[in-house]
Design a protein around this motif. Sequence first.
Motif, PDB file in Angstrom:
ATOM      1  N   LYS A 220      19.657 -15.150  20.647  1.00  0.00           N
ATOM      2  CA  LYS A 220      19.623 -13.690  20.602  1.00  0.00           C
ATOM      3  C   LYS A 220      19.728 -13.124  22.011  1.00  0.00           C
ATOM      4  N   ALA A 221      20.627 -12.189  22.191  1.00  0.00           N
ATOM      5  CA  ALA A 221      20.804 -11.523  23.483  1.00  0.00           C
ATOM      6  C   ALA A 221      20.455 -10.051  23.339  1.00  0.00           C
ATOM      7  N   THR A 222      19.825  -9.492  24.362  1.00  0.00           N
ATOM      8  CA  THR A 222      19.496  -8.070  24.350  1.00  0.00           C
ATOM      9  C   THR A 222      20.032  -7.410  25.610  1.00  0.00           C
ATOM     10  N   GLY A 223      20.236  -6.116  25.536  1.00  0.00           N
ATOM     11  CA  GLY A 223      20.722  -5.348  26.675  1.00  0.00           C
ATOM     12  C   GLY A 223      20.670  -3.863  26.355  1.00  0.00           C
ATOM     13  N   MET A 237      26.333  -8.124  24.393  1.00  0.00           N
ATOM     14  CA  MET A 237      27.547  -8.824  23.983  1.00  0.00           C
ATOM     15  C   MET A 237      28.083  -9.714  25.099  1.00  0.00           C
ATOM     16  N   GLU A 238      28.062  -9.203  26.333  1.00  0.00           N
ATOM     17  CA  GLU A 238      28.557  -9.997  27.457  1.00  0.00           C
ATOM     18  C   GLU A 238      27.732 -11.269  27.616  1.00  0.00           C
ATOM     19  N   ASN A 239      26.408 -11.132  27.564  1.00  0.00           N
ATOM     20  CA  ASN A 239      25.545 -12.300  27.735  1.00  0.00           C
ATOM     21  C   ASN A 239      25.712 -13.302  26.598  1.00  0.00           C
ATOM     22  N   LEU A 240      25.873 -12.794  25.388  1.00  0.00           N
ATOM     23  CA  LEU A 240      26.065 -13.705  24.255  1.00  0.00           C
ATOM     24  C   LEU A 240      27.394 -14.441  24.375  1.00  0.00           C
ATOM     25  N   LEU A 241      28.438 -13.745  24.815  1.00  0.00           N
ATOM     26  CA  LEU A 241      29.739 -14.395  24.974  1.00  0.00           C
ATOM     27  C   LEU A 241      29.684 -15.497  26.023  1.00  0.00           C
ATOM     28  N   ALA A 325      16.508 -17.201  29.927  1.00  0.00           N
ATOM     29  CA  ALA A 325      15.746 -15.949  29.937  1.00  0.00           C
ATOM     30  C   ALA A 325      16.249 -15.003  31.014  1.00  0.00           C
ATOM     31  N   SER A 326      16.856 -15.556  32.061  1.00  0.00           N
ATOM     32  CA  SER A 326      17.366 -14.712  33.148  1.00  0.00           C
ATOM     33  C   SER A 326      18.488 -13.792  32.691  1.00  0.00           C
ATOM     34  N   ARG A 327      19.099 -14.096  31.531  1.00  0.00           N
ATOM     35  CA  ARG A 327      20.150 -13.234  30.987  1.00  0.00           C
ATOM     36  C   ARG A 327      19.624 -12.434  29.782  1.00  0.00           C
ATOM     37  N   ASN A 328      18.327 -12.227  29.745  1.00  0.00           N
ATOM     38  CA  ASN A 328      17.700 -11.477  28.645  1.00  0.00           C
ATOM     39  C   ASN A 328      17.993 -12.124  27.292  1.00  0.00           C
TER      40      ASN A 328
END
Length: 448
Positions: A220-223, A237-241, A325-328
Amino acid sequence: MTMSFNGFHRLYYIISIALLLQPPSAIAGDSILSRFQQYLQINTSHPSPNYHQAADFILSQAKSLSLESRTIEFVKNKPLILLKWPGKNPDLPSILLNSHTDVVPVEPHKWSHPPFDATIDPENGNIYARGSQDMKCVGLQYLEAIRKLKDSKFEPLRTIYVSFVPDEEIGGLDGAKRFANSKIFDEMNVGIVLDEGLASPEDKYRLFYAERRAMSLVIKATGAPGHGAKMYDNTAMENLLKSIESVRRFRASQFDLVKAGVKAEGEVISVNMVFLKAGTPSPTGFVMNLQPSEAQAGFDIRVPPIADHDQASLERRIAEEWAPASRNMTFEIRQFKQKDSGKPILTAYDSSNPWWTLIEEAIVKAKGKIGKPEIFPASTDARYFRMKGVHAIGFSPMANTPILLHDHNEFLNKEEYLKGIEVYESILKAFASFVEAKNGEDSLGDEL
């Protein structure tokens, strides 16, 4: 059209003579295939498998074979059918032939033949039906092999059990798992279990001694949400990609080993994305000018039960590379625990396991060829029996057959099906006659 009595009599005479001129093997083969078709035509696909109709059919076959039968419902409306052919020496560990009655769902419009008609193509002899490979073929082949052995007046030394369990396709929790952990199973004194394997596109049969552990991973990614036209750093979306790309590279590295022939499919870690969830729904689909604040992806992971693939190493990769975790990012792992100790569960496939030697010899005796021992790439009910400390071998006699389990247009050729019955006949004769000599050497009864 009208026909006189004499004309009808002549036609009946011609048909009767034609039937008499057929070789007995052809007539027997037609009956065997007809029974297989009847079983395939029972719709036991999820989410609403017709278990009771399948149970009634199996019980009718057991009656025709004079086998003892028992219907067990560990969970209501999920019957498990247990058949028994008593051996001459009931004190010896018994043989269990396991199969599941349920099949996976179908998309009928994507099939060239209706998936529950069990159509036999007259040109190539392929039997098209859901369950033709996975695994109604095996369940009926067990019974047909027993039929042949009984017709030959064979008497087993060891007791043979045949189980038809529900729910394998959704984890086996209400079927094989409850069965393996029941007092009923303990009292059966099982020494060896045969369960399902896979088809082989080559002319060699495949034998499986273990299977990969199943894991489910959700990342799961958040932003911060924002306008669809604005460029942000670290959006969900960027972090998940970025994570999906990292997973893709790992998957490719594992798949390359399989493609190069360095490792078999069951010997590598497989990772496949099974869902992607993101976006803000609208009446017409999704809001196109809004970047979502959350995005998720789900992955099916299979880990071989061998020392080279350390569970801790994989989990470390997930935490550091795939969902840092550094990418949320956060992640959740769900996995099937084979043993509280965490040790892999394997069936020995060398001379220390006489059952493995017996099955190899029996297949060769039936004029079959064997590939090298394998780890099953997915999960089967065999794992529940291995967890009880019982030898379990995965085997489905389907050579020269494309692997089509869970696929559209699943089929098994009728000649392969009939050949498989002969192979099981040879295996059952060897297993049921086996006596372990007091000096530790294996011996076979006079039946062989």
